[in-house]
Write a protein that holds these residues in place. Sequence first.
Motif, short mmCIF file in Angstrom:
data_model
loop_
_atom_site.label_atom_id
_atom_site.label_comp_id
_atom_site.label_asym_id
_atom_site.label_seq_id
_atom_site.Cartn_x
_atom_site.Cartn_y
_atom_site.Cartn_z
N VAL A 1 -7.67 8.77 5.83
CA VAL A 1 -6.53 9.43 6.45
C VAL A 1 -6.39 10.83 5.87
O VAL A 1 -6.44 11.03 4.65
CB VAL A 1 -5.24 8.62 6.23
N THR A 2 -6.24 11.82 6.72
CA THR A 2 -6.12 13.21 6.29
C THR A 2 -4.65 13.57 6.10
O THR A 2 -3.84 13.40 7.00
CB THR A 2 -6.75 14.15 7.34
N LEU A 3 -4.32 14.07 4.91
CA LEU A 3 -2.96 14.47 4.57
C LEU A 3 -2.96 15.98 4.32
O LEU A 3 -3.72 16.46 3.49
CB LEU A 3 -2.48 13.72 3.33
N VAL A 4 -2.11 16.69 5.03
CA VAL A 4 -2.12 18.16 4.92
C VAL A 4 -0.75 18.74 4.61
O VAL A 4 -0.65 19.95 4.35
CB VAL A 4 -2.68 18.79 6.22
N GLN A 5 0.29 17.95 4.64
CA GLN A 5 1.60 18.50 4.31
C GLN A 5 1.63 18.88 2.83
O GLN A 5 1.15 18.12 1.98
CB GLN A 5 2.70 17.48 4.61
N PRO A 6 2.16 20.05 2.49
CA PRO A 6 2.18 20.48 1.08
C PRO A 6 2.77 19.44 0.14
O PRO A 6 2.26 19.26 -0.98
CB PRO A 6 3.03 21.76 1.13
N SER A 7 3.81 18.74 0.57
CA SER A 7 4.42 17.74 -0.29
C SER A 7 3.47 16.58 -0.56
O SER A 7 3.46 16.00 -1.65
CB SER A 7 5.72 17.21 0.33
N GLN A 8 2.63 16.24 0.42
CA GLN A 8 1.66 15.17 0.25
C GLN A 8 0.55 15.59 -0.70
O GLN A 8 0.16 14.82 -1.59
CB GLN A 8 1.07 14.78 1.61
N VAL A 9 0.05 16.80 -0.53
CA VAL A 9 -1.01 17.28 -1.42
C VAL A 9 -0.49 17.36 -2.85
O VAL A 9 -1.19 16.99 -3.80
CB VAL A 9 -1.53 18.65 -0.95
N ASP A 10 0.75 17.81 -3.01
CA ASP A 10 1.35 17.89 -4.35
C ASP A 10 1.48 16.50 -4.97
O ASP A 10 1.23 16.32 -6.17
CB ASP A 10 2.72 18.57 -4.26
N LEU A 11 1.86 15.51 -4.18
CA LEU A 11 2.01 14.14 -4.68
C LEU A 11 0.69 13.62 -5.22
O LEU A 11 0.62 13.06 -6.33
CB LEU A 11 2.53 13.23 -3.57
N TYR A 12 -0.39 13.81 -4.46
CA TYR A 12 -1.70 13.33 -4.91
C TYR A 12 -2.22 14.15 -6.09
O TYR A 12 -2.92 13.61 -6.96
CB TYR A 12 -2.70 13.35 -3.75
N SER A 13 -1.88 15.43 -6.14
CA SER A 13 -2.28 16.24 -7.28
C SER A 13 -1.63 15.74 -8.56
O SER A 13 -2.27 15.65 -9.61
CB SER A 13 -1.91 17.71 -7.03
N ARG A 14 -0.36 15.39 -8.46
CA ARG A 14 0.34 14.85 -9.63
C ARG A 14 -0.23 13.49 -10.04
O ARG A 14 -0.35 13.19 -11.23
CB ARG A 14 1.84 14.76 -9.37
N ALA A 15 -0.59 12.69 -9.05
CA ALA A 15 -1.21 11.39 -9.35
C ALA A 15 -2.55 11.60 -10.06
O ALA A 15 -2.87 10.89 -11.04
CB ALA A 15 -1.41 10.59 -8.07
N PHE A 16 -3.34 12.56 -9.58
CA PHE A 16 -4.64 12.83 -10.20
C PHE A 16 -4.46 13.26 -11.66
O PHE A 16 -5.19 12.80 -12.55
CB PHE A 16 -5.37 13.91 -9.41
#
Length: 283
Positions: free
Chosen positions: A242-257
Amino acid sequence: MYPHPSADVQRARDAVAARLRELRLDAGISGRELAVRCGWSESKSSRIENARTLPSDSDLRAWCAACHADNHAADLIAANRQSGEAYVQWRRLQRTGLRRLQESGASLYERTSRFRVYCSDVVPGFLQTPEYATALLASIAAFRGTPDDVKEAVAARMRRNRVVRDGKHRFFILLEEAVLRHRIGEPDTMAAQLNHLLEATAFPHVALAVIPFTAERTVWPLPTFTIFDTARVHADSLDAAVTLVQPSQVDLYSRAFEGLARDAVRGEGARLLISRAAESARQ
């Protein structure tokens, strides 16, 4: 006939449609009035609002403008695109098999400068050997009932994976220790794959770390995902990435990483875990 789209894709479409309905109701207008303001038929409004028609970017802008909610347009467009891309990917897989999926990602790989990759199940495609990739893709094709183009798909994956060595990209890869222990293919295939991972720890543009079974977790194990620069995330599910492109989604996964990275070992610690798994794979 193709099977119905995956539940995840349909839920994403339904969520966009539900949000559009909320905007219309908040504006206090009927579907007919919205159609008049947008300059289209009432039936089109109904199809969009009931997730029977995927709206275009211009449709979403017009809808938001009609509801005096222009500030919602950007997020709705991003959410709508991600559901549409996942649907297209799912249909392509059903129709043409695995090779096209490998080739379709090549341009994205070329233009990405920094990859952040987290894998909880299998070795990431970037670092797979041809034999490991063959065993893995063969099992996927058999499970999904897609055309048998595994040989072509593996060749396409190997061509795509040249980005790891061309010096133009940086890779930050996190593996759960389980990835080293899940056997894909014959014992020799798995052992060779793990030896290749050991070699990859010395690649100049690859930083590889492993989260041990014994690590005290600050972030729980997650499904596999890849972050492409700061623009998009591919999050794996059973039937699609699934492709996620909303800035809030990218930020969420960045914090998880970042959190997962804190639980990982690098350097000699990572090589020791890989070496032990390779020894076990040969037994």
